[in-house]
Design a protein around this motif. Structure first.
Motif, PDB file in Angstrom:
ATOM      1  N   ALA A 182       0.810  -1.215   0.000  1.00  0.00           N
ATOM      2  CA  ALA A 182       0.000   0.000   0.000  1.00  0.00           C
ATOM      3  C   ALA A 182       0.845   1.268   0.000  1.00  0.00           C
ATOM      4  N   TYR A 183       2.128   1.137   0.357  1.00  0.00           N
ATOM      5  CA  TYR A 183       2.990   2.321   0.398  1.00  0.00           C
ATOM      6  C   TYR A 183       3.848   2.485  -0.857  1.00  0.00           C
ATOM      7  N   ARG A 184       3.756   1.567  -1.794  1.00  0.00           N
ATOM      8  CA  ARG A 184       4.666   1.616  -2.934  1.00  0.00           C
ATOM      9  C   ARG A 184       4.447   2.828  -3.832  1.00  0.00           C
ATOM     10  N   CYS A 185       3.211   3.230  -4.020  1.00  0.00           N
ATOM     11  CA  CYS A 185       2.957   4.404  -4.867  1.00  0.00           C
ATOM     12  C   CYS A 185       3.588   5.666  -4.283  1.00  0.00           C
ATOM     13  N   PRO A 186       3.307   6.021  -3.023  1.00  0.00           N
ATOM     14  CA  PRO A 186       3.934   7.228  -2.480  1.00  0.00           C
ATOM     15  C   PRO A 186       5.444   7.107  -2.344  1.00  0.00           C
ATOM     16  N   TYR A 187       5.941   5.896  -2.106  1.00  0.00           N
ATOM     17  CA  TYR A 187       7.393   5.697  -2.009  1.00  0.00           C
ATOM     18  C   TYR A 187       8.061   6.009  -3.342  1.00  0.00           C
ATOM     19  N   VAL A 188       7.550   5.428  -4.411  1.00  0.00           N
ATOM     20  CA  VAL A 188       8.127   5.675  -5.726  1.00  0.00           C
ATOM     21  C   VAL A 188       7.937   7.131  -6.127  1.00  0.00           C
ATOM     22  N   ALA A 189       6.786   7.699  -5.817  1.00  0.00           N
ATOM     23  CA  ALA A 189       6.557   9.112  -6.119  1.00  0.00           C
ATOM     24  C   ALA A 189       7.579   9.999  -5.411  1.00  0.00           C
ATOM     25  N   ALA A 190       7.927   9.644  -4.163  1.00  0.00           N
ATOM     26  CA  ALA A 190       8.935  10.414  -3.434  1.00  0.00           C
ATOM     27  C   ALA A 190      10.300  10.298  -4.103  1.00  0.00           C
ATOM     28  N   GLN A 191      10.651   9.091  -4.570  1.00  0.00           N
ATOM     29  CA  GLN A 191      11.917   8.931  -5.281  1.00  0.00           C
ATOM     30  C   GLN A 191      11.940   9.763  -6.559  1.00  0.00           C
ATOM     31  N   VAL A 192      10.844   9.736  -7.290  1.00  0.00           N
ATOM     32  CA  VAL A 192      10.760  10.537  -8.516  1.00  0.00           C
ATOM     33  C   VAL A 192      10.933  12.017  -8.184  1.00  0.00           C
ATOM     34  N   ALA A 193      10.262  12.474  -7.128  1.00  0.00           N
ATOM     35  CA  ALA A 193      10.328  13.885  -6.752  1.00  0.00           C
ATOM     36  C   ALA A 193      11.752  14.303  -6.410  1.00  0.00           C
ATOM     37  N   VAL A 194      12.452  13.464  -5.655  1.00  0.00           N
ATOM     38  CA  VAL A 194      13.829  13.790  -5.264  1.00  0.00           C
ATOM     39  C   VAL A 194      14.741  13.806  -6.488  1.00  0.00           C
ATOM     40  N   LYS A 195      14.591  12.806  -7.344  1.00  0.00           N
ATOM     41  CA  LYS A 195      15.463  12.741  -8.516  1.00  0.00           C
ATOM     42  C   LYS A 195      15.193  13.899  -9.484  1.00  0.00           C
ATOM     43  N   LYS A 196      13.946  14.284  -9.584  1.00  0.00           N
ATOM     44  CA  LYS A 196      13.604  15.422 -10.445  1.00  0.00           C
ATOM     45  C   LYS A 196      14.135  16.725  -9.845  1.00  0.00           C
ATOM     46  N   LYS A 197      13.959  16.910  -8.562  1.00  0.00           N
ATOM     47  CA  LYS A 197      14.402  18.135  -7.893  1.00  0.00           C
ATOM     48  C   LYS A 197      15.910  18.332  -8.022  1.00  0.00           C
ATOM     49  N   TYR A 198      16.673  17.243  -7.860  1.00  0.00           N
ATOM     50  CA  TYR A 198      18.131  17.350  -7.848  1.00  0.00           C
ATOM     51  C   TYR A 198      18.790  17.034  -9.191  1.00  0.00           C
ATOM     52  N   GLY A 199      17.996  16.656 -10.181  1.00  0.00           N
ATOM     53  CA  GLY A 199      18.554  16.376 -11.499  1.00  0.00           C
ATOM     54  C   GLY A 199      19.322  15.069 -11.568  1.00  0.00           C
ATOM     55  N   LEU A 200      18.952  14.096 -10.730  1.00  0.00           N
ATOM     56  CA  LEU A 200      19.571  12.769 -10.785  1.00  0.00           C
ATOM     57  C   LEU A 200      18.954  11.963 -11.927  1.00  0.00           C
ATOM     58  N   TRP A 201      19.759  11.129 -12.538  1.00  0.00           N
ATOM     59  CA  TRP A 201      19.204  10.293 -13.592  1.00  0.00           C
ATOM     60  C   TRP A 201      18.729   8.951 -13.044  1.00  0.00           C
ATOM     61  N   VAL A 202      18.089   8.166 -13.899  1.00  0.00           N
ATOM     62  CA  VAL A 202      17.634   6.817 -13.564  1.00  0.00           C
ATOM     63  C   VAL A 202      18.119   5.861 -14.645  1.00  0.00           C
ATOM     64  N   THR A 203      18.232   4.595 -14.292  1.00  0.00           N
ATOM     65  CA  THR A 203      18.526   3.585 -15.314  1.00  0.00           C
ATOM     66  C   THR A 203      17.226   3.234 -16.032  1.00  0.00           C
ATOM     67  N   ALA A 204      17.349   2.585 -17.178  1.00  0.00           N
ATOM     68  CA  ALA A 204      16.160   2.174 -17.930  1.00  0.00           C
ATOM     69  C   ALA A 204      15.297   1.225 -17.094  1.00  0.00           C
ATOM     70  N   ALA A 205      15.948   0.285 -16.390  1.00  0.00           N
ATOM     71  CA  ALA A 205      15.198  -0.663 -15.565  1.00  0.00           C
ATOM     72  C   ALA A 205      14.499   0.046 -14.409  1.00  0.00           C
ATOM     73  N   GLU A 206      15.163   1.024 -13.849  1.00  0.00           N
ATOM     74  CA  GLU A 206      14.576   1.790 -12.742  1.00  0.00           C
ATOM     75  C   GLU A 206      13.361   2.582 -13.210  1.00  0.00           C
ATOM     76  N   GLN A 207      13.490   3.263 -14.337  1.00  0.00           N
ATOM     77  CA  GLN A 207      12.353   4.030 -14.847  1.00  0.00           C
ATOM     78  C   GLN A 207      11.174   3.114 -15.169  1.00  0.00           C
ATOM     79  N   ALA A 208      11.457   1.956 -15.753  1.00  0.00           N
ATOM     80  CA  ALA A 208      10.386   1.007 -16.064  1.00  0.00           C
ATOM     81  C   ALA A 208       9.680   0.557 -14.789  1.00  0.00           C
ATOM     82  N   ALA A 209      10.454   0.312 -13.731  1.00  0.00           N
ATOM     83  CA  ALA A 209       9.860  -0.099 -12.454  1.00  0.00           C
ATOM     84  C   ALA A 209       9.013   1.013 -11.859  1.00  0.00           C
ATOM     85  N   MET A 210       9.505   2.231 -11.939  1.00  0.00           N
ATOM     86  CA  MET A 210       8.742   3.376 -11.440  1.00  0.00           C
ATOM     87  C   MET A 210       7.408   3.501 -12.177  1.00  0.00           C
TER      88      MET A 210
END
Length: 238
Positions: A182-210
């Motif tokens: 039940a927490y996976r959606c907000p958890y992943v959303a938080a990761q996306v928010a942090v990576k977007k805010k700081y300009g961090l990249w993701v791997t292809a597998a990571e983005q697909a999982a998100m």
């Protein structure tokens, strides 16, 4: 894997239920519990830069400064700020900074109810985006002040069950998700928010999982807030 901060810019009271992906904020005004428009998380996940993981060579915790630096200048360290924000029934030792007791009523990672007592490692402050993961996806090339900011940003910090958190290591969304589904959606959303805010990249597998997680909650909002992306000049990291 590591730990988070609130204070004047407190943030992540993300003890969130997600059938409908609704975030509940406990204390503070700037973190994963504070959200933008509906569906923004999935859109943001698709906008992240995709690159391969860089080598971990050169990574050390002190590259992100001294642990729990008081970057928001509220005279309390980051760890205690997040404990104050995320725990209930908080008690202090010697003032209103050092948290000696509290209840994590619903651990976001495991769903357990955990009693926090200072000196016992049952509650961790997790870096939602692990510092080692950040190092391999852009932070290696940053100015130290930006790394210090990331390590102490309430947007990237969350009080969680220690044993569950230590199973995460420095995993990203492709390799680790909270056991509490039940927490996976907000958890992943938080990761996306942090990576977007700081300009961090993701791997292809990571983005697909998100995208896979967020597709199951298409109305999930994107957390906002936290601290500035540059720490005050008095803080140093090597």
């Amino acid at each position: 894997m590591t730990r988070l901060r609130g204070g004047t810019v407190a943030a992540v009271a993300v003890l969130v239920a997600v059938t409908g992906c609704k975030a509940e904020q406990n204390k503070g005004a700037s973190g994963p519990g504070e959200t933008g428009s509906g569906g923004a998380a999935l859109t943001a996940a698709g906008s992240l830069t995709v690159k391969g993981r860089a080598p971990k060579t050169g990574y050390a915790r002190d590259r992100f400064g001294t642990a729990w630096a008081d970057t928001d200048s509220n005279s309390c360290d980051t760890r205690d700020d997040i404990l104050k924000r995320d725990l209930k029934e908080v008690k202090f030792t010697g003032g209103t900074c050092k948290v000696s007791y509290g209840l994590l009523e619903h651990d976001p990672y495991s769903g357990k109810r955990i009693t926090y007592r200072r000196g016992r490692s049952q509650v961790d402050i997790d870096h939602v985006v692990a510092l080692s993961d950040a190092w391999q996806k852009g932070a290696k090339y940053w100015d130290p002040s930006k790394r210090i900011a990331l390590a102490n940003d309430p947007l990237n910090l969350l009080a969680v069950d220690a044993s569950t958190n230590r199973g995460k290591g420095d995993g990203d969304a492709a390799t680790w998700l909270p056991p509490a589904k039940a927490y996976r959606c907000p958890y992943v959303a938080a990761q996306v928010a942090v990576k977007k805010k700081y300009g961090l990249w993701v791997t292809a597998a990571e983005q697909a999982a998100m995208k896979k997680v967020l597709a199951g909650c298409p109305a999930q909002k994107l957390p906002t807030g936290g601290n500035p992306t540059k720490a005050p000049e008095r803080f140093q990291a090597r």
